[in-house]
Design an enzyme around this catalytic site. Structure first.
Site, PDB file in Angstrom:
ATOM      1  N   ASN A   9       0.866  -1.184   0.000  1.00  0.00           N
ATOM      2  CA  ASN A   9       0.000   0.000   0.000  1.00  0.00           C
ATOM      3  C   ASN A   9       0.902   1.233   0.000  1.00  0.00           C
ATOM      4  OD1 ASN A   9      -1.775   2.060   0.539  1.00  0.00           O
ATOM      5  ND2 ASN A   9      -2.303   1.368   2.614  1.00  0.00           N
ATOM      6  N   TRP A  10       0.983   1.867  -1.160  1.00  0.00           N
ATOM      7  CA  TRP A  10       1.911   3.003  -1.299  1.00  0.00           C
ATOM      8  C   TRP A  10       1.383   4.272  -0.619  1.00  0.00           C
ATOM      9  CZ3 TRP A  10       4.236   3.358  -6.946  1.00  0.00           C
ATOM     10  CH2 TRP A  10       4.810   2.122  -7.281  1.00  0.00           C
ATOM     11  N   LYS A  11       0.121   4.242  -0.206  1.00  0.00           N
ATOM     12  CA  LYS A  11      -0.512   5.428   0.406  1.00  0.00           C
ATOM     13  C   LYS A  11      -0.313   6.656  -0.514  1.00  0.00           C
ATOM     14  CE  LYS A  11       0.051   3.317   4.850  1.00  0.00           C
ATOM     15  NZ  LYS A  11      -0.043   3.441   6.295  1.00  0.00           N
ATOM     16  N   HIS A  96      -9.369   0.658   4.916  1.00  0.00           N
ATOM     17  CA  HIS A  96      -8.098   0.826   5.632  1.00  0.00           C
ATOM     18  C   HIS A  96      -8.355   1.693   6.864  1.00  0.00           C
ATOM     19  CE1 HIS A  96      -4.039   2.183   6.528  1.00  0.00           C
ATOM     20  NE2 HIS A  96      -3.622   1.112   5.888  1.00  0.00           N
ATOM     21  N   GLU A  98      -6.897   4.134   7.979  1.00  0.00           N
ATOM     22  CA  GLU A  98      -6.800   5.582   7.723  1.00  0.00           C
ATOM     23  C   GLU A  98      -8.077   6.098   7.071  1.00  0.00           C
ATOM     24  OE1 GLU A  98      -3.053   5.380   5.645  1.00  0.00           O
ATOM     25  OE2 GLU A  98      -2.095   4.780   7.514  1.00  0.00           O
ATOM     26  N   GLU A 168      -5.290  -5.786  10.404  1.00  0.00           N
ATOM     27  CA  GLU A 168      -4.286  -4.758  10.673  1.00  0.00           C
ATOM     28  C   GLU A 168      -4.595  -4.103  12.019  1.00  0.00           C
ATOM     29  OE1 GLU A 168      -2.338  -3.319   6.802  1.00  0.00           O
ATOM     30  OE2 GLU A 168      -4.070  -2.055   7.168  1.00  0.00           O
ATOM     31  N   GLY A 174       2.250   1.723  10.896  1.00  0.00           N
ATOM     32  CA  GLY A 174       3.146   2.871  10.786  1.00  0.00           C
ATOM     33  C   GLY A 174       3.841   3.238  12.089  1.00  0.00           C
ATOM     34  N   SER A 214       3.369  -2.727  10.345  1.00  0.00           N
ATOM     35  CA  SER A 214       4.829  -2.710  10.513  1.00  0.00           C
ATOM     36  C   SER A 214       5.497  -4.022  10.102  1.00  0.00           C
ATOM     37  CB  SER A 214       5.202  -2.324  11.950  1.00  0.00           C
ATOM     38  OG  SER A 214       4.745  -1.012  12.221  1.00  0.00           O
ATOM     39  N   GLY A 235       2.826  -1.401   4.374  1.00  0.00           N
ATOM     40  CA  GLY A 235       2.826   0.039   4.136  1.00  0.00           C
ATOM     41  C   GLY A 235       4.239   0.548   3.925  1.00  0.00           C
ATOM     42  N   GLY A 236       4.825   1.112   4.984  1.00  0.00           N
ATOM     43  CA  GLY A 236       6.132   1.768   4.880  1.00  0.00           C
ATOM     44  C   GLY A 236       7.193   0.971   4.134  1.00  0.00           C
TER      45      GLY A 236
HETATM   46  C1  PEP Z   1      -0.737  -0.182   6.140  1.00  0.00           C
HETATM   47  O1  PEP Z   1      -0.788   0.997   5.912  1.00  0.00           O
HETATM   48  O2  PEP Z   1      -1.636  -0.942   5.726  1.00  0.00           O
HETATM   49  C2  PEP Z   1       0.374  -0.683   6.920  1.00  0.00           C
HETATM   50  C3  PEP Z   1       0.326  -1.905   7.357  1.00  0.00           C
HETATM   51  O3  PEP Z   1       1.417   0.201   7.145  1.00  0.00           O
HETATM   52  P1  PEP Z   1       2.843  -0.147   7.833  1.00  0.00           P
HETATM   53  O4  PEP Z   1       3.331  -1.407   7.178  1.00  0.00           O
HETATM   54  O5  PEP Z   1       3.684   1.022   7.549  1.00  0.00           O
HETATM   55  O6  PEP Z   1       2.559  -0.357   9.282  1.00  0.00           O
END
Ligand code: PEP
Length: 253
Positions: A9-11, A96, A98, A168, A174, A214, A235-236
């Site tokens: 997920n590039w956000k 998600h 967010e 999640e 994050g 994470s 994500g990151g």
């Molecule tokens: C996400 O945004 O779905 C996510 C899992 O982010 P991260 O891996 O950065 O925690």
């Protein structure tokens, strides 16, 4: 047998030039036998067409990060499932945390979007997960069960066959705090049980449940080795080709 799916997920990161660079690197890095593992990248809307063109001939697939529930109309700033298909997407992330937090998306709305996505030919990756305070209060299962029942409300057998769930825990997104493999496994097993009760055990057994929060190259293998964890939503660590590649390699078995 379930196969792992790893999605990035590039956000709201990566312009066109950066998209070209990341996709090209991933294509090179992942030009290997994926042994049935699916790899999906989910760039921002503006990069979808470019990514789709660059990914032609590659096994890496394309997804979006959100969509609107209507097919078309006066909904300024929104994108429909049909538009995503036309841009080359096969998947869409829905609900998600967010989107739930900043855009006030509810289980009911996510359910409506998911049904529209499936009807249009997209596979939704539907996110669920508890807040830190909910985990601390000991109500993780209650929260996740309500989310699962809400987002899958009215799903037919065939709807469920097209659906991926991403567990999640919000406190792990994050933040650098990962659920331990045991904590994640326990919730994944619980989700499978809830789906077995609402649908059938056979369907629940086939349901892909990704872990997100994470995920990094150094914890992915242990998480993905859990019996009810079927890959990850990243994500990151998906924003750098090398770390995403290492995570994908942990999912190839
Ligand atoms: C996400 O945004 O779905 C996510 C899992 O982010 P991260 O891996 O950065 O925690």
């Amino acid at each position: 047998m379930r196969r792992n799916i790893v999605a990035g997920n590039w956000k709201m990161y990566k312009n066109l030039e950066q998209t070209r660079e990341l996709v090209n690197r991933l294509k090179t890095n992942l030009d290997v036998d994926l042994k049935g593992t699916s790899v999906i990248v989910c760039p921002p809307f503006t990069s979808l067409s470019l990514a789709s063109t660059l990914l032609q001939g590659s096994e890496i697939q394309l997804g979006a990060q959100n969509m609107h529930q209507e097919e078309e109309g006066a909904f300024t700033g929104e994108i429909s499932a049909g538009m995503l298909i036309a841009a080359g997407c096969r998947y869409v992330i829905l609900g998600h945390s967010e989107r739930r937090q900043y855009f006030k998306e509810t289980n009911e709305l996510i359910n409506t979007k998911a049904k529209k996505a499936i009807a249009a030919g997209l596979k939704p990756i539907i996110c669920v997960g508890e807040l830190l305070e909910e985990r601390e209060k000991g109500i993780t299962e209650q929260v996740v069960a309500a989310q699962i029942r809400g987002v899958l409300n009215g799903f037919t057998q065939s709807d469920l066959e097209s659906t991926i769930i991403a567990y999640e825990p919000v406190w792990a997104i994050g933040t650098g705090k990962t659920a331990t493999p045991d904590q994640a496994q326990a919730v994944h097993q619980f989700i499978r049980k809830i789906v077995g009760q609402s649908h059938t055990w056979a369907l629940a057994e086939r349901l892909v449940i990704q872990y997100g929060g994470s995920v990094k190259p150094d914890n992915a293998a242990e998480l993905f080795a859990q019996p009810d964890i079927d890959g990850g939503l990243v994500g990151g660590a998906c924003l750098k080709a090398d770390s995403f590649t290492q995570i994908v390699k942990c999912a190839i078995s």
